[in-house]
Design a protein around this motif. Structure first.
Motif, PDB file in Angstrom:
ATOM      1  N   ALA A  80       0.850  -1.203   0.000  1.00  0.00           N
ATOM      2  CA  ALA A  80       0.000   0.000   0.000  1.00  0.00           C
ATOM      3  C   ALA A  80       0.883   1.249   0.000  1.00  0.00           C
ATOM      4  CB  ALA A  80      -0.922  -0.011   1.220  1.00  0.00           C
ATOM      5  N   HIS A  81       1.973   1.187   0.756  1.00  0.00           N
ATOM      6  CA  HIS A  81       2.876   2.339   0.841  1.00  0.00           C
ATOM      7  C   HIS A  81       3.527   2.614  -0.522  1.00  0.00           C
ATOM      8  CE1 HIS A  81       5.722   5.141   2.511  1.00  0.00           C
ATOM      9  NE2 HIS A  81       6.731   4.433   2.020  1.00  0.00           N
ATOM     10  N   ARG A  83       2.344   1.696  -3.489  1.00  0.00           N
ATOM     11  CA  ARG A  83       1.278   2.186  -4.392  1.00  0.00           C
ATOM     12  C   ARG A  83       1.074   3.684  -4.199  1.00  0.00           C
ATOM     13  NH1 ARG A  83      -1.752  -2.446  -3.025  1.00  0.00           N
ATOM     14  NH2 ARG A  83      -3.102  -1.250  -1.620  1.00  0.00           N
ATOM     15  N   ASN A  84       1.107   4.088  -2.948  1.00  0.00           N
ATOM     16  CA  ASN A  84       0.855   5.495  -2.656  1.00  0.00           C
ATOM     17  C   ASN A  84       2.005   6.391  -3.107  1.00  0.00           C
ATOM     18  OD1 ASN A  84       1.295   7.763  -0.274  1.00  0.00           O
ATOM     19  ND2 ASN A  84      -0.813   7.586  -1.000  1.00  0.00           N
ATOM     20  N   GLU A 104     -10.843  17.969  -3.380  1.00  0.00           N
ATOM     21  CA  GLU A 104     -10.909  16.859  -2.408  1.00  0.00           C
ATOM     22  C   GLU A 104     -10.565  15.519  -3.067  1.00  0.00           C
ATOM     23  OE1 GLU A 104     -14.312  18.411   0.711  1.00  0.00           O
ATOM     24  OE2 GLU A 104     -14.903  17.919  -1.344  1.00  0.00           O
ATOM     25  N   ILE A 108      -6.932  12.974  -2.231  1.00  0.00           N
ATOM     26  CA  ILE A 108      -7.068  11.661  -1.564  1.00  0.00           C
ATOM     27  C   ILE A 108      -5.730  10.910  -1.379  1.00  0.00           C
ATOM     28  CG2 ILE A 108      -8.071   9.329  -1.791  1.00  0.00           C
ATOM     29  CD1 ILE A 108     -10.608  10.692  -2.889  1.00  0.00           C
ATOM     30  N   PRO A 109      -4.896  10.774  -2.424  1.00  0.00           N
ATOM     31  CA  PRO A 109      -3.641  10.020  -2.190  1.00  0.00           C
ATOM     32  C   PRO A 109      -2.759  10.682  -1.124  1.00  0.00           C
ATOM     33  CG  PRO A 109      -4.058  10.284  -4.536  1.00  0.00           C
ATOM     34  CD  PRO A 109      -5.039  11.171  -3.832  1.00  0.00           C
ATOM     35  N   LEU A 111      -3.735  12.030   1.547  1.00  0.00           N
ATOM     36  CA  LEU A 111      -4.230  11.705   2.887  1.00  0.00           C
ATOM     37  C   LEU A 111      -3.530  10.467   3.441  1.00  0.00           C
ATOM     38  CD1 LEU A 111      -8.096  12.157   2.371  1.00  0.00           C
ATOM     39  CD2 LEU A 111      -6.479  13.790   3.328  1.00  0.00           C
ATOM     40  N   TYR A 112      -3.086   9.595   2.517  1.00  0.00           N
ATOM     41  CA  TYR A 112      -2.457   8.350   2.959  1.00  0.00           C
ATOM     42  C   TYR A 112      -0.936   8.408   2.842  1.00  0.00           C
ATOM     43  CZ  TYR A 112      -7.288   7.018   2.404  1.00  0.00           C
ATOM     44  OH  TYR A 112      -8.652   6.988   2.507  1.00  0.00           O
ATOM     45  N   ALA A 113      -0.412   9.545   2.439  1.00  0.00           N
ATOM     46  CA  ALA A 113       1.030   9.661   2.234  1.00  0.00           C
ATOM     47  C   ALA A 113       1.734   9.964   3.551  1.00  0.00           C
ATOM     48  CB  ALA A 113       1.312  10.771   1.223  1.00  0.00           C
ATOM     49  N   VAL A 116       4.167  13.919   4.097  1.00  0.00           N
ATOM     50  CA  VAL A 116       3.660  15.096   3.383  1.00  0.00           C
ATOM     51  C   VAL A 116       2.900  15.946   4.409  1.00  0.00           C
ATOM     52  CG1 VAL A 116       2.191  15.982   1.520  1.00  0.00           C
ATOM     53  CG2 VAL A 116       3.453  13.858   1.206  1.00  0.00           C
ATOM     54  N   PRO A 117       3.515  17.027   4.871  1.00  0.00           N
ATOM     55  CA  PRO A 117       2.832  17.836   5.883  1.00  0.00           C
ATOM     56  C   PRO A 117       1.510  18.387   5.334  1.00  0.00           C
ATOM     57  CG  PRO A 117       5.111  18.551   5.587  1.00  0.00           C
ATOM     58  CD  PRO A 117       4.812  17.587   4.485  1.00  0.00           C
ATOM     59  N   ALA A 118       0.534  18.494   6.237  1.00  0.00           N
ATOM     60  CA  ALA A 118      -0.785  18.979   5.822  1.00  0.00           C
ATOM     61  C   ALA A 118      -0.678  20.328   5.128  1.00  0.00           C
ATOM     62  CB  ALA A 118      -1.697  19.064   7.044  1.00  0.00           C
ATOM     63  N   ARG A 121      -0.007  20.200   1.295  1.00  0.00           N
ATOM     64  CA  ARG A 121      -0.989  19.528   0.435  1.00  0.00           C
ATOM     65  C   ARG A 121      -1.643  20.479  -0.558  1.00  0.00           C
ATOM     66  NH1 ARG A 121      -4.636  16.430   4.654  1.00  0.00           N
ATOM     67  NH2 ARG A 121      -3.034  15.198   5.677  1.00  0.00           N
ATOM     68  N   ARG A 157      -5.093  13.426  -9.890  1.00  0.00           N
ATOM     69  CA  ARG A 157      -5.026  12.605  -8.668  1.00  0.00           C
ATOM     70  C   ARG A 157      -3.864  11.613  -8.767  1.00  0.00           C
ATOM     71  NH1 ARG A 157     -10.172   9.167  -8.068  1.00  0.00           N
ATOM     72  NH2 ARG A 157      -9.100   8.013  -9.687  1.00  0.00           N
TER      73      ARG A 157
ATOM     74  N   VAL B 323      -4.943   3.756  -4.040  1.00  0.00           N
ATOM     75  CA  VAL B 323      -4.021   4.893  -3.953  1.00  0.00           C
ATOM     76  C   VAL B 323      -3.268   4.917  -2.617  1.00  0.00           C
ATOM     77  CG1 VAL B 323      -5.351   6.288  -5.571  1.00  0.00           C
ATOM     78  CG2 VAL B 323      -5.750   6.554  -3.111  1.00  0.00           C
ATOM     79  N   GLY B 324      -3.342   3.822  -1.861  1.00  0.00           N
ATOM     80  CA  GLY B 324      -2.441   3.722  -0.722  1.00  0.00           C
ATOM     81  C   GLY B 324      -3.069   3.536   0.641  1.00  0.00           C
TER      82      GLY B 324
END
Lengths: 239, 415
Positions: A80-81, A83-84, A104, A108-109, A111-113, A116-118, A121, A157, B323-324
């Motif tokens: 998963a990591h 893929r992201n 939004e 999405i990607p 959010l799971y990274a 990557v500081p908010a 983004r 995205r 996507v992760g």
């Protein structure tokens, strides 16, 4: 630099003791920055191949190394990591969350990274949306966009995490030819910027945007040939 | 995925399906409101009952006929339909000699029709002595209370409650000096009590008739024993000491050597308060437990809707995983959605409960029972929030796990 290395890859599906072989021993390599089309008729195994290449599934035989690391050595969380961080996805049916805004959806990607500081983004999302020419639609509801615009959002995205490789599964399949040409143009530009593009299609003229075409039939590679003169212009697309 | 991002995603999802979110929450809202309302009203009822008992006077001790079993309290024998004749005049005489006791008031009680002209009402009458009035804080608003001489002389005099006075005599006749009939015996009304409200045990004290105990025992009931003895403790002594003195005097008087075989029960106000407190607490909890069934139903409703939501959002789950998103990320997002739904439901339920409790307080305090206090126990609020959030966790976990376990390929293919 070899990015993808596949050796004698096999994939069997077992359903109530009936074994179906989708891939029956496939080998190839893809270098960083390549633009490769994988083509084949329905049921040929091309979708299975791309699912494994994009870490959404695992092979049942052979080996697959991504940047030198074997898929067998990674657990689901690591997949998963990767893929992201390393991969972007563009689907035929866009797969946007229609009630969310363009912003939004593209976010999405991120959010799971990890790492990557908010605060970063917003700029990453805006840059990605700008690169597909949709900055004026940033806060529009994704469900209200045209097909071509939706696919451009999907590309934004796919780009937002700055991945090495972008998997595009029939990206023009649901689009008219004009929108299709725009999308192929964007993918071509991304390839020129250094992204590896792996395009899955059953349309020969779309496949010829790539510099190399791998043809799959009955779970085996039928041919793996370079494209002498790739179609790289909008005009070519309409031919 | 950070919890904050999961929270924002959950808020987005709920916001985009407002109607569904509200309908899903409804079960929890009703459940929490029911728990709050029943616990609050139960608390108010408990306060009200305990206040009534406290209003009797803190130095008052009750002697009830019939004993306890192995020191454990059981309902008085009279309440079980058993006539116990153990309280007699000798006890009153013996207790009156005790320095730690200020007053001793025997009491007999019965029911009869009070009749004046064409008006009649079934009332509880109490035969007692003249010191009943100061000991029980009963004031006579019109006329005078009967005296020790009236009691000694078997005089047919009565003091009646204010409601009874209105029922029998109406507004235009002064009851004092009029004759009423009780069990076919004529009594002259010598006084009307000041309004007193409902007493311990839910008896309307404004409907009662008080007559000399001598008349009640010999002419109305034909008995020589008492139904109860009130003892007013001397304020110079501790209540527990006075209680133990009463017990030893009574045991001596009755020739009892084993306290477990007492044929009487001595209860202080504190004993009664603690007993009533226990009973009302159990009743309140019982009601809350019944109300909490609706919480479980509400929780199952949430689980149901979340399962539908997981199915409807299969492609979204597939995309997020592609996507992760890890299984944990998806689980976290759906769990937060469920908890958020139930938490919001809990907050709305508390607000709704507060509104209903306030309305109930307004109605009950002005219409039904003066002295009904407003109670909104914080423990109920805390329990409501915790229970609703726990419901979210419990009932959201299964759908969230279903979501987390979805294969991204299958999910992306889902039509």
């Amino acid at each position: 630099m070899t990015e993808i290395e596949v050796r004698d890859m096999k994939k069997d599906y077992v359903d109530e003791d009936v074994v179906t072989s989708a891939l029956r021993g496939i080998s190839f390599t893809i270098d960083r920055g390549d633009f490769v089309s994988i083509v084949g008729p329905s049921g040929s195994g091309k979708s299975t191949l791309v699912q494994i290449l994009s870490f959404l599934d695992r092979p049942t035989g052979g080996s697959y190394r991504f940047f030198g690391k074997s898929i067998d050595d990674m657990n689901d969380r690591e997949l998963a990591h990767v893929r992201n961080k390393e991969m972007g996805f563009v689907f035929q049916s866009f797969n946007l969350l229609s009630r969310l805004s363009v912003y939004e959806n593209v976010e999405i990607p991120l959010l799971y990274a990890e790492n990557v500081p908010a605060g970063d983004r917003k700029k990453l999302v805006e840059d990605a949306v700008r690169s597909v020419g949709l900055e004026e639609k940033l806060w529009s509801e994704a469900g209200r966009l045209s097909g071509g615009q939706k696919q451009r959002v999907a590309i934004a995205r796919a780009l937002v995490n700055k991945p090495n490789v972008i998997f595009a599964d029939e990206p023009t399949g649901n689009l008219d030819s004009k929108s299709g040409a725009q999308i192929m143009g964007i993918l071509d530009d991304l390839n020129k910027e250094g992204h590896t593009i792996i395009l899955v299609t059953h349309e020969t003229y779309t496949a010829e945007f790539a510099s190399r075409i791998i043809r799959i039939k009955d779970g085996l590679i039928e041919s793996d040939t370079p494209v002498e003169t790739p179609r790289r212009s909008r005009e070519d697309f309409f031919k | 995925m950070r919890v904050r991002d999961s929270f924002n995603s959950a808020v987005n999802s709920l916001r985009h399906g407002k109607t569904r979110s509200v309908l899903t929450m409804l079960g929890i809202v009703i459940g929490i409101a029911s728990v709050i309302i029943l616990m609050s009203i139960g608390q108010s009822a408990q306060d009200y009952i305990l206040n009534q008992v406290q209003g009797v006077g803190s130095n008052l001790i009750f002697i009830i006929p019939g004993g306890t079993v192995n020191g454990r309290f059981q309902s008085p024998a009279a309440a079980q339909g058993i006539v116990v004749t153990s309280l007699v005049q000798n006890d009153v005489n013996a207790l009156s000699r005790e320095p730690s006791i200020s007053d001793v008031v025997p009491l007999v009680t019965g029911q009869a029709d009070a009749v004046y002209g064409d008006n009649d009402l079934t009332v509880t009458y109490q035969g007692t002595t003249a010191n009943f009035f100061p000991v029980r804080n009963f004031t006579v608003a019109n006329g005078y209370p009967f005296t020790a001489q009236d009691v000694a002389a078997y005089n047919h005099v009565a003091v009646i409650g204010s409601d009874l006075a209105k029922t029998l005599f109406g507004a235009n006749i002064d009851p004092v000096g009029q004759n009423i009939r009780l069990k076919n015996i004529m009594f002259r009304v010598v006084g009307v009590l000041a309004p007193k409200g409902t007493g311990p045990g839910g008896v309307n004290q404004d409907d009662m008739v008080l007559v000399p105990i001598t008349v009640a025992q010999s002419e109305m009931l034909g008995i020589t024993y008492f139904n109860m003895i009130f003892v007013s403790a001397n304020p110079a002594y501790r209540i527990s000491f006075v209680k133990s003195r009463i017990e030893s005097i009574m045991e001596q008087d009755h020739g009892i050597t084993n306290p477990n075989k007492d044929d009487f029960t001595v209860e202080t106000q504190q004993d009664i308060l603690s007993l009533l407190g226990n009973i009302t607490s159990v009743l309140t909890l019982f009601l809350a437990a019944i109300a909490s069934i609706s919480l479980v139903v509400g929780g199952i409703g949430i689980m149901n809707i979340m399962l539908v939501s997981v199915t409807e959002r299969t492609r979204e789950i597939g995309l997020r995983k592609a996507v992760g998103a890890t299984d944990r990320d998806v689980l976290q997002q759906f769990l937060i959605e469920a908890i958020l739904l139930t938490f919001l439901g809990g907050v709305i339920g508390i607000a709704l409960g507060a509104v209903v409790v306030t309305m109930a307080w307004l109605v009950l305090s002005h219409v039904v029972a003066a002295g009904w206090t407003f109670a909104f126990p914080l423990s109920a609020v805390l329990i409501a929030v915790l229970v609703s959030t726990a419901c979210g966790l419990a009932f959201g976990l299964y759908p969230a796990r279903q979501a987390a376990r979805k294969s991204p390929i299958e999910a992306l293919r889902y039509e």
